[in-house]
Design an enzyme around this catalytic site. Structure first.
Site, PDB file in Angstrom:
ATOM      1  N   LYS A 282      -4.475  11.625  22.837  1.00 14.56           N
ATOM      2  CA  LYS A 282      -3.359  12.417  22.311  1.00 14.56           C
ATOM      3  C   LYS A 282      -2.528  13.088  23.416  1.00 14.56           C
ATOM      4  CE  LYS A 282      -4.738  13.433  17.584  1.00 14.56           C
ATOM      5  NZ  LYS A 282      -5.015  14.476  16.603  1.00 14.56           N
ATOM      6  N   ASN A 303       0.576  12.276  18.324  1.00 20.32           N
ATOM      7  CA  ASN A 303      -0.362  11.405  17.585  1.00 20.32           C
ATOM      8  C   ASN A 303       0.328  10.164  17.033  1.00 20.32           C
ATOM      9  OD1 ASN A 303       1.067  12.417  15.424  1.00 20.32           O
ATOM     10  ND2 ASN A 303      -0.726  12.603  14.111  1.00 20.32           N
ATOM     11  N   GLY A 357      -9.266  23.305  20.081  1.00 22.06           N
ATOM     12  CA  GLY A 357      -9.056  21.913  20.492  1.00 22.06           C
ATOM     13  C   GLY A 357      -7.631  21.463  20.170  1.00 22.06           C
TER      14      GLY A 357
HETATM   15  P1  NAP Z   1     -11.611  18.950  19.486  1.00 22.70           P
HETATM   16  O1  NAP Z   1     -10.424  18.996  20.388  1.00 22.70           O
HETATM   17  O2  NAP Z   1     -12.812  18.197  19.929  1.00 22.70           O
HETATM   18  O3  NAP Z   1     -12.086  20.473  19.171  1.00 22.70           O
HETATM   19  C1  NAP Z   1     -13.252  20.731  18.453  1.00 22.70           C
HETATM   20  C2  NAP Z   1     -13.352  22.225  18.180  1.00 22.70           C
HETATM   21  O4  NAP Z   1     -14.514  22.433  17.364  1.00 22.70           O
HETATM   22  C3  NAP Z   1     -13.527  23.062  19.427  1.00 22.70           C
HETATM   23  O5  NAP Z   1     -12.815  24.253  19.274  1.00 22.70           O
HETATM   24  C4  NAP Z   1     -15.030  23.303  19.435  1.00 22.70           C
HETATM   25  O6  NAP Z   1     -15.399  24.492  20.094  1.00 22.70           O
HETATM   26  C5  NAP Z   1     -15.301  23.452  17.960  1.00 22.70           C
HETATM   27  N1  NAP Z   1     -16.702  23.264  17.632  1.00 22.70           N
HETATM   28  C6  NAP Z   1     -17.394  22.110  17.662  1.00 22.70           C
HETATM   29  N2  NAP Z   1     -18.676  22.323  17.281  1.00 22.70           N
HETATM   30  C7  NAP Z   1     -18.782  23.650  17.017  1.00 22.70           C
HETATM   31  C8  NAP Z   1     -19.846  24.478  16.582  1.00 22.70           C
HETATM   32  N3  NAP Z   1     -21.060  23.974  16.318  1.00 22.70           N
HETATM   33  N4  NAP Z   1     -19.601  25.792  16.384  1.00 22.70           N
HETATM   34  C9  NAP Z   1     -18.379  26.304  16.606  1.00 22.70           C
HETATM   35  N5  NAP Z   1     -17.317  25.560  17.046  1.00 22.70           N
HETATM   36  C10 NAP Z   1     -17.526  24.248  17.238  1.00 22.70           C
HETATM   37  O7  NAP Z   1     -11.228  18.366  18.067  1.00 22.70           O
HETATM   38  P2  NAP Z   1      -9.809  18.365  17.316  1.00 22.70           P
HETATM   39  O8  NAP Z   1      -9.146  17.055  17.562  1.00 22.70           O
HETATM   40  O9  NAP Z   1      -9.090  19.609  17.596  1.00 22.70           O
HETATM   41  O10 NAP Z   1     -10.313  18.305  15.795  1.00 22.70           O
HETATM   42  C11 NAP Z   1     -10.868  19.453  15.174  1.00 22.70           C
HETATM   43  C12 NAP Z   1     -11.083  19.212  13.698  1.00 22.70           C
HETATM   44  O11 NAP Z   1      -9.877  18.849  13.063  1.00 22.70           O
HETATM   45  C13 NAP Z   1     -12.059  18.084  13.394  1.00 22.70           C
HETATM   46  O12 NAP Z   1     -13.079  18.586  12.588  1.00 22.70           O
HETATM   47  C14 NAP Z   1     -11.291  17.052  12.595  1.00 22.70           C
HETATM   48  O13 NAP Z   1     -12.032  16.606  11.476  1.00 22.70           O
HETATM   49  C15 NAP Z   1     -10.109  17.828  12.121  1.00 22.70           C
HETATM   50  N6  NAP Z   1      -8.900  16.963  12.069  1.00 22.70           N
HETATM   51  C16 NAP Z   1      -8.237  16.908  10.885  1.00 22.70           C
HETATM   52  C17 NAP Z   1      -7.102  16.144  10.788  1.00 22.70           C
HETATM   53  C18 NAP Z   1      -6.395  16.063   9.479  1.00 22.70           C
HETATM   54  O14 NAP Z   1      -5.350  15.417   9.422  1.00 22.70           O
HETATM   55  N7  NAP Z   1      -6.902  16.665   8.439  1.00 22.70           N
HETATM   56  C19 NAP Z   1      -6.601  15.439  11.888  1.00 22.70           C
HETATM   57  C20 NAP Z   1      -7.310  15.522  13.084  1.00 22.70           C
HETATM   58  C21 NAP Z   1      -8.460  16.306  13.154  1.00 22.70           C
HETATM   59  P3  NAP Z   1     -15.811  24.499  21.674  1.00 22.70           P
HETATM   60  O15 NAP Z   1     -14.517  24.627  22.411  1.00 22.70           O
HETATM   61  O16 NAP Z   1     -16.712  25.662  21.782  1.00 22.70           O
HETATM   62  O17 NAP Z   1     -16.510  23.188  21.932  1.00 22.70           O
END
Ligand code: NAP
Length: 504
Positions: A282, A303, A357
């Site tokens: 991304k 994206n 993230g």
């Molecule tokens: P990312 O960049 O990998 O970020 C993941 C985030 O989750 C980080 O802030 C991480 O915290 C946190 N995290 C992971 N495990 C955790 C835990 N056990 N306790 C607390 N915090 C935790 O991912 P992203 O691309 O931003 O995606 C995040 C979410 O958005 C995903 O769940 C995905 O399903 C969702 N999403 C939805 C859509 C949609 O269209 N609906 C599209 C894309 C993504 P740390 O910094 O501490 O690791």
């Protein structure tokens, strides 16, 4: 045409499943007689066959299950020819020792289960000298570029050639084989019974990718990601194209982090008209173009890539657009005439985002750009501090996220609560207040524990499915210039996230 591979240990089961496949509409079935636990009675399998067949009998060295002698194997293949099988598959090292007879067509085949070799053209030339009706060359893809090498080989061949790659990298070449001249591609009886890595089931090939409708005029789209197998995007984009009767197909392209620019240049040969871009590309996708639709530089991530009429790429971020639309719809402001609806929805609202993230960054920017009062909280404090600095907002320590904050809107941008850990939530139930808007970006399951508890507490909710469908619908519009069949897209996504997986 799709050739469905069928391998069972008993003749009775092969015959029964062959009937089932014919009833489901299969037009050509590969009988893998090496799978039988007894010496094959090929005549019995050919008698009253409900579809044309390819008879194949693989040795262990070709990853087959043949347990008897090579003489017996050649005898089984000769019996298939004498019995009038429509096709017989002959590995290139034995093709010269089995003569053409009757109407049976000869598929001369070569498999490389480790790599896509450098001397593909040379191998193809040797195969063409073995009296083939069809050449089948299947190699392991260790890179996304291998797809293009195989498809180019087939496109330039004088003898009809089935050329595709195995493995997750190779899926696009299986789906596009016919577009580049293959008389048929191969699929498996069901997704539980794949016979080669990366093989798709007959139903996925037919009902998701509409293989038989792909032709030279079909426009190609896809998602670039690594890994890509879990992506729901092929499902919903192909359903939307089919619903609108568009001659377009959408493929899963697995592309490793460091290979994006090189892979996109190679895929230009297909050519691809638009991509969904997801992890881990991304941010790096911004190096591919300097044409942006929306505040892409502010976001530092895109994206979507779509081709303009002049052949150049434009980058967009439909996560940003989708999250904003979802919030505006739920907050449903009644703006003064002429006022901006998004500004009216968000200005002055206290919004707490959990996570730091890529999704948190996109949604956070949308909120800040529309006057929301944003707070960021993340398990790893340093990431929250950095994102809050970039967005010019407040950072809340993770342990204080529920107890010291009174937010109008809560947005979960962490992966806490995602399948399979569906009994977790990033925000305790007793921190939720009636009337609060709770937006969980997770879409599998749709009803996360956070969403269920928020509904019990009479909060207003927005689900990740709503956002996912909106971001895909916006991509569809950018890809095609037409409005998206949103209901079809939501239905297919909700059906794919089965109740069992959603832990309803
Ligand atoms: P990312 O960049 O990998 O970020 C993941 C985030 O989750 C980080 O802030 C991480 O915290 C946190 N995290 C992971 N495990 C955790 C835990 N056990 N306790 C607390 N915090 C935790 O991912 P992203 O691309 O931003 O995606 C995040 C979410 O958005 C995903 O769940 C995905 O399903 C969702 N999403 C939805 C859509 C949609 O269209 N609906 C599209 C894309 C993504 P740390 O910094 O501490 O690791």
């Amino acid at each position: 045409m799709i050739c469905v591979s069928l391998g069972r240990t008993r003749h009775k089961m092969v015959i029964a499943e062959h009937q089932q496949l014919a009833a489901k509409g299969a037009q050509l079935v590969e009988l893998r007689v090496d799978w039988l636990s007894h010496l094959p009675d090929v005549g019995r399998l050919l008698a009253n066959r409900p579809t044309p067949v390819v008879v194949t009998c693989r040795r262990a060295r070709d990853k087959g299950l043949w347990k008897w002698t090579e003489e017996q194997r050649l005898a089984a293949l000769r019996t298939a020819i004498v019995g009038g099988a429509e096709y017989v598959d002959l590995e290139m090292d034995i093709a010269a020792s089995i003569r053409r007879f009757g109407p049976t067509k000869r598929i001369v085949s070569h498999h490389d289960f480790d790599k896509t070799p450098d001397d593909l053209e040379e191998i193809h030339k040797r195969m063409a000298a073995l009296d083939p009706d069809v050449i089948k060359i299947v190699t392991m893809a260790n890179s996304p570029l291998d797809n293009i090498r195989l498809l180019k080989l087939a496109a330039g061949a004088k003898v009809p050639t089935i050329a595709f790659c195995m493995g997750e990298f190779g899926v696009p070449s299986r789906i596009l084989a016919g577009r580049y001249g293959a008389p048929f591609t191969y699929a498996t009886f069901s997704s539980e019974r794949t016979m080669a890595p990366g093989q798709l089931s007959f139903e996925d090939m037919r009902d998701i990718y509409h293989y038989d409708q792909i032709n030279a005029a079909t426009e190609i789209f896809g998602v670039v990601a690594d890994p890509v197998a879990h992506s729901m995007s092929p499902l919903i984009h192909n359903a939307a194209f089919a619903r609108e009767r568009m001659n377009r197909v959408y493929l899963p392209f697995r592309v490793p982090r460091e290979m994006l620019p090189e892979a996109l240049r190679a895929f230009d040969w297909l050519p691809v008209k638009g991509y969904s871009v997801t992890l881990p590309h991304k941010e790096s996708v911004l190096s591919v173009t300097n044409r942006y639709n929306g505040p892409i530089l502010d976001l530092g991530a895109a994206n979507t890539l779509y081709k303009e009429a002049d052949g150049g790429w434009t980058a967009a971020n439909t996560d940003y657009d989708a999250a904003l639309q979802s919030l505006v719809r739920e907050l449903n402001p009644e703006p003064a005439p002429g006022a901006d609806r998004a500004l009216s929805a968000l200005a002055g609202r206290k919004v707490l985002i959990l996570g730091a993230g890529g999704v948190a960054r996109a949604i956070g920017r949308a909120i800040v750009n529309h006057g929301g009062v944003l707070m960021i909280s993340n398990r790893t404090k340093a990431r929250a501090v950095e994102l809050a600095r970039q967005l010019g907002c407040q950072q809340i320590d993770w342990q204080n996220r529920g107890t010291t904050v009174f937010a109008d809107v809560l947005i979960n941008c962490t992966s806490v609560g995602m399948h399979p850990k569906v009994d977790e939530t990033p925000y305790a139930e007793n921190w939720l207040r009636e009337g609060m808007v709770v937006f969980d970006t997770i879409y599998n399951p749709e009803r996360t524990l956070l969403i269920k508890q928020a509904r019990e507490r009479e909060c207003r909710t927005i689900t990740g499915v709503e956002m996912f469908v909106r971001q895909a619908a916006r991509q569809f519009e950018l890809f095609t210039g037409a409005s998206a069949p949103v209901d079809t897209m939501s239905d297919v996504l909700r059906r794919a996230i089965s109740p069992a997986r959603s832990a309803e």
